[in-house]
Design a protein around this motif. Sequence first.
Motif, PDB file in Angstrom:
ATOM      1  N   PHE B  46       0.840  -1.166   0.014  1.00 20.78           N
ATOM      2  CA  PHE B  46      -0.115  -0.071   0.031  1.00 20.78           C
ATOM      3  C   PHE B  46       0.736   1.381   0.019  1.00 20.78           C
ATOM      4  CE2 PHE B  46      -3.179  -3.053   1.242  1.00 20.78           C
ATOM      5  CZ  PHE B  46      -4.315  -2.481   0.441  1.00 20.78           C
ATOM      6  N   ALA B  47       1.849   1.250   0.752  1.00 25.17           N
ATOM      7  CA  ALA B  47       2.616   2.338   0.798  1.00 25.17           C
ATOM      8  C   ALA B  47       3.412   2.551  -0.451  1.00 25.17           C
ATOM      9  CB  ALA B  47       4.033   2.070   1.832  1.00 25.17           C
ATOM     10  N   LEU B  48       3.633   1.569  -1.465  1.00 27.32           N
ATOM     11  CA  LEU B  48       4.279   1.650  -2.678  1.00 27.32           C
ATOM     12  C   LEU B  48       3.132   2.208  -3.523  1.00 27.32           C
ATOM     13  CD1 LEU B  48       7.045   0.844  -3.828  1.00 27.32           C
ATOM     14  CD2 LEU B  48       5.957  -1.357  -4.542  1.00 27.32           C
ATOM     15  N   ALA B  49       2.085   2.037  -3.485  1.00 33.65           N
ATOM     16  CA  ALA B  49       0.869   2.123  -4.289  1.00 33.65           C
ATOM     17  C   ALA B  49       0.640   3.613  -4.302  1.00 33.65           C
ATOM     18  CB  ALA B  49      -0.446   1.175  -4.094  1.00 33.65           C
ATOM     19  N   LEU B  50       0.839   4.122  -2.575  1.00 26.89           N
ATOM     20  CA  LEU B  50       0.622   5.485  -2.503  1.00 26.89           C
ATOM     21  C   LEU B  50       1.597   6.268  -3.059  1.00 26.89           C
ATOM     22  CD1 LEU B  50      -0.879   7.740  -0.661  1.00 26.89           C
ATOM     23  CD2 LEU B  50       1.187   7.223   1.062  1.00 26.89           C
ATOM     24  N   GLY B  55       3.036   9.806  -7.088  1.00 27.92           N
ATOM     25  CA  GLY B  55       3.975  10.360  -8.014  1.00 27.92           C
ATOM     26  C   GLY B  55       3.438  10.584  -9.426  1.00 27.92           C
ATOM     27  N   ARG B  56       2.459   9.870  -9.719  1.00 28.63           N
ATOM     28  CA  ARG B  56       1.744   9.949 -11.095  1.00 28.63           C
ATOM     29  C   ARG B  56       1.021  11.304 -11.033  1.00 28.63           C
ATOM     30  NH1 ARG B  56      -0.030   4.648 -11.274  1.00 28.63           N
ATOM     31  NH2 ARG B  56      -2.103   5.319 -10.258  1.00 28.63           N
ATOM     32  N   MET B  57       0.512  11.392  -9.909  1.00 24.94           N
ATOM     33  CA  MET B  57      -0.600  12.730  -9.931  1.00 24.94           C
ATOM     34  C   MET B  57       0.232  13.924  -9.988  1.00 24.94           C
ATOM     35  SD  MET B  57      -3.559  13.069  -6.945  1.00 24.94           S
ATOM     36  CE  MET B  57      -2.635  12.809  -5.688  1.00 24.94           C
ATOM     37  N   ALA B  58       1.434  14.007  -9.205  1.00 23.92           N
ATOM     38  CA  ALA B  58       2.315  15.200  -9.132  1.00 23.92           C
ATOM     39  C   ALA B  58       2.754  15.410 -10.634  1.00 23.92           C
ATOM     40  CB  ALA B  58       3.544  15.014  -8.329  1.00 23.92           C
ATOM     41  N   GLU B  59       3.216  14.329 -11.360  1.00 24.04           N
ATOM     42  CA  GLU B  59       3.550  14.478 -12.595  1.00 24.04           C
ATOM     43  C   GLU B  59       2.509  14.946 -13.690  1.00 24.04           C
ATOM     44  OE1 GLU B  59       5.400  11.041 -14.908  1.00 24.04           O
ATOM     45  OE2 GLU B  59       6.663  11.476 -13.474  1.00 24.04           O
ATOM     46  N   ARG B  60       1.355  14.668 -13.527  1.00 22.51           N
ATOM     47  CA  ARG B  60       0.223  15.093 -14.203  1.00 22.51           C
ATOM     48  C   ARG B  60      -0.260  16.369 -14.018  1.00 22.51           C
ATOM     49  NH1 ARG B  60      -5.176  11.954 -13.793  1.00 22.51           N
ATOM     50  NH2 ARG B  60      -3.955  10.046 -14.331  1.00 22.51           N
ATOM     51  N   PRO B 167       0.838  24.675  -5.148  1.00 20.77           N
ATOM     52  CA  PRO B 167       0.464  23.845  -3.996  1.00 20.77           C
ATOM     53  C   PRO B 167       0.053  22.606  -3.974  1.00 20.77           C
ATOM     54  CG  PRO B 167      -0.714  26.105  -3.936  1.00 20.77           C
ATOM     55  CD  PRO B 167       0.074  25.726  -5.223  1.00 20.77           C
ATOM     56  N   LEU B 168      -0.679  22.399  -5.235  1.00 18.87           N
ATOM     57  CA  LEU B 168      -1.070  20.846  -5.391  1.00 18.87           C
ATOM     58  C   LEU B 168       0.201  19.868  -5.633  1.00 18.87           C
ATOM     59  CD1 LEU B 168      -4.424  21.397  -7.542  1.00 18.87           C
ATOM     60  CD2 LEU B 168      -4.206  20.531  -5.117  1.00 18.87           C
ATOM     61  N   VAL B 169       1.039  20.402  -6.442  1.00 16.86           N
ATOM     62  CA  VAL B 169       2.182  19.745  -6.539  1.00 16.86           C
ATOM     63  C   VAL B 169       2.925  19.443  -5.567  1.00 16.86           C
ATOM     64  CG1 VAL B 169       4.320  19.699  -8.333  1.00 16.86           C
ATOM     65  CG2 VAL B 169       2.220  20.518  -9.251  1.00 16.86           C
ATOM     66  N   THR B 170       3.090  20.465  -4.702  1.00 11.55           N
ATOM     67  CA  THR B 170       4.018  20.224  -3.482  1.00 11.55           C
ATOM     68  C   THR B 170       3.163  19.388  -2.652  1.00 11.55           C
ATOM     69  OG1 THR B 170       4.373  22.533  -3.754  1.00 11.55           O
ATOM     70  CG2 THR B 170       4.966  21.574  -1.750  1.00 11.55           C
ATOM     71  N   ALA B 171       1.885  19.451  -2.649  1.00 14.26           N
ATOM     72  CA  ALA B 171       1.270  18.427  -1.812  1.00 14.26           C
ATOM     73  C   ALA B 171       1.518  16.861  -2.133  1.00 14.26           C
ATOM     74  CB  ALA B 171      -0.508  18.628  -1.799  1.00 14.26           C
ATOM     75  N   ALA B 172       1.429  16.844  -3.450  1.00 17.79           N
ATOM     76  CA  ALA B 172       1.408  15.282  -3.987  1.00 17.79           C
ATOM     77  C   ALA B 172       2.797  14.879  -3.936  1.00 17.79           C
ATOM     78  CB  ALA B 172       1.214  15.313  -5.514  1.00 17.79           C
ATOM     79  N   GLY B 173       3.755  15.949  -3.699  1.00 13.84           N
ATOM     80  CA  GLY B 173       5.176  15.627  -3.744  1.00 13.84           C
ATOM     81  C   GLY B 173       5.564  15.101  -2.300  1.00 13.84           C
ATOM     82  N   LEU B 175       3.101  13.776  -0.398  1.00 15.06           N
ATOM     83  CA  LEU B 175       2.505  12.603  -0.045  1.00 15.06           C
ATOM     84  C   LEU B 175       3.201  11.511  -0.702  1.00 15.06           C
ATOM     85  CD1 LEU B 175      -0.285  12.495   1.143  1.00 15.06           C
ATOM     86  CD2 LEU B 175      -1.180  12.005  -1.120  1.00 15.06           C
ATOM     87  N   ARG B 176       4.026  11.768  -1.741  1.00 13.51           N
ATOM     88  CA  ARG B 176       4.871  10.822  -2.366  1.00 13.51           C
ATOM     89  C   ARG B 176       6.017  10.356  -1.462  1.00 13.51           C
ATOM     90  NH1 ARG B 176       7.619  10.744  -8.144  1.00 13.51           N
ATOM     91  NH2 ARG B 176       7.989  12.889  -7.702  1.00 13.51           N
ATOM     92  N   LEU B 177       6.823  11.588  -0.721  1.00 14.05           N
ATOM     93  CA  LEU B 177       7.891  11.395   0.295  1.00 14.05           C
ATOM     94  C   LEU B 177       7.318  10.451   1.321  1.00 14.05           C
ATOM     95  CD1 LEU B 177      10.505  12.235   0.882  1.00 14.05           C
ATOM     96  CD2 LEU B 177       9.666  14.086   2.300  1.00 14.05           C
ATOM     97  N   LEU B 178       6.251  10.711   1.699  1.00 11.17           N
ATOM     98  CA  LEU B 178       5.400  10.040   2.964  1.00 11.17           C
ATOM     99  C   LEU B 178       5.560   8.557   2.728  1.00 11.17           C
ATOM    100  CD1 LEU B 178       4.425  11.262   5.666  1.00 11.17           C
ATOM    101  CD2 LEU B 178       2.196  10.972   4.758  1.00 11.17           C
ATOM    102  N   GLY B 179       5.059   8.353   1.396  1.00 10.91           N
ATOM    103  CA  GLY B 179       4.976   6.827   1.130  1.00 10.91           C
ATOM    104  C   GLY B 179       6.276   6.298   1.187  1.00 10.91           C
ATOM    105  N   TRP B 180       7.324   6.837   0.569  1.00  9.58           N
ATOM    106  CA  TRP B 180       8.686   6.362   0.696  1.00  9.58           C
ATOM    107  C   TRP B 180       9.264   6.174   2.016  1.00  9.58           C
ATOM    108  CZ3 TRP B 180       9.871   3.448  -3.019  1.00  9.58           C
ATOM    109  CH2 TRP B 180       9.383   3.757  -4.445  1.00  9.58           C
TER     110      TRP B 180
END
Lengths: 225, 302
Positions: B46-50, B55-60, B167-173, B175-180
């Motif tokens: 799940f952490a990996l999926a997150l 990551g995909r979201m931030a990129e998009r 802010p959205l890109v930052t938030a997604a980033g 979140l990704r960091l949190l996942g890792w």
Amino acid sequence: MIELENVAMSYGGGELLSDISLQLAPGSFHFLTGPSGSGKTTFLKLCYAALTPTSGQVRLFDRDVRAMDRDDIALARRRIGVVHQDVQFLDHLPVADNVALPLTVSGRDTLDETVNLRELLNWVGLKSRADALPPELSGGERQRAALARAVIMSPDVILADEPTGNIDWDMSQRLLQLLVELNRMGKTIMIATHDLNLIRAAKGQVQARVLRIAGRRLQLAGADL
Amino acid sequence: MKRPDFTQVAEFVVGDAQADRMVPPTGITARLTLLSAAAMAFLAVFALALSVATGRMAERWGDELARSSTLRISAPADQIDAQTQAALRVLEQTPGIASARALTDEEQRSLLEPWFGPDLPVETLPIPQLIEVIEDGAGYDAQGLRLRLSAEVPGAVLDDHTRWRQPLVTAAGRLRLLGWVSIVLIFGTMAAMITLAANAALAANAQVIAVLRLVGARDSYIAKAFVRRYTLRTLGGAAFGVVAGLVAILLLPSAQTAGGFLTGLGFQGAGWLLPLVIPPLAAAVAFVATHLAATRTLKELP
């Protein structure tokens, strides 16, 4: 084979053994006596490198124990058979596997040694108990199984710590007989015991020297036992 | 660099049946190790999926939105066409802009439709003209363009989306960091659990180890019996956990239909293979943890 030179051993400040020198010549037969707590077990432990002396030198097969790493010590122990006072086995494996344990851990194929193993078990009188688990054995059977385990690698030296401590006189005699036979085959034997009768019984059959630990020192006991 | 010797790995997995028997089977620790490895692998999926999804979201958000901007022209009705033409000219000359296009009345109406209904007579209202600007790869200098527009097209307002996108890109980033970070913590916890289990097993088997040392077993021989057992157990548990985690993710209701804005929690394409890394990684962690524990314990014994 095993040489001790001015060896001293202290535990937590108190010195248990001091200034001990001894050379175990190949084919010799020694008894080690002394009152309980005098350091017989400690002395034997020095002889198979379970302990390192606080001062002095112990040499196993011409190598200083302090210069040996753990693997060297493991290899040296394959040439020294040890029978403990409170014999320990792998309780989940049958007697035959326990006796063959030194072969297994040194990577030798136990299948090749099946005949030897059977003969050895026969020799110590445990043929019928080969499939029993160690906790099912009697005191005497345990001591004999330990002896079989100690000699299966055909070691140069056999060290036995009170091998007759928990068994009756007849069984002691049998065990002594086995050790005497091994000595005749050229093995060096050292038996720690406080059983003077056992020493007397041995004297008739073998050229045995008696060492005594007294007052922290090792002395050659007189022939007046 | 030394090439990894795969025969050694194969030997390790196949194992020495004799050496395996030296250590008595331990029911409860074995099951607990399996269980915790499975649970940790399940969480790791799940952490990996997150991480992958955010990551995909931030990129998009970073990519697609960054490439388009909007120019809004508010001017009196008689000037609006002239200003639109002027703005388009400026945009054409600006480096970094791939295309610029004034939205047609129909397009503007469809944008307003959700708020005002379909019958709005757009022509009669003084609504601003929108120009869609598409950047090329390099992007343009928003500050410079604003300055030029303010001089030549006074009614133009450039909205490059940065203000609400950042802010959205930052938030997604984050979140990704949190996942890792979660993944690192999960593996750290797994290492701790296995070390504890291995230590317990080593302590419980003190007699076995003493006997093996007495009859001349090397430390490596004794350690291998324990290390192999725990490594394979962890591998098995983690494999089970990963399968369970993947099934759970497959069973999640898809968020895609609700709108492409939020991406679903899950993997896409080759991403589905990513969780397969977890069991070998867990086994490696177990190998190192047990090896260290066994070596440490053995050193203290005669």
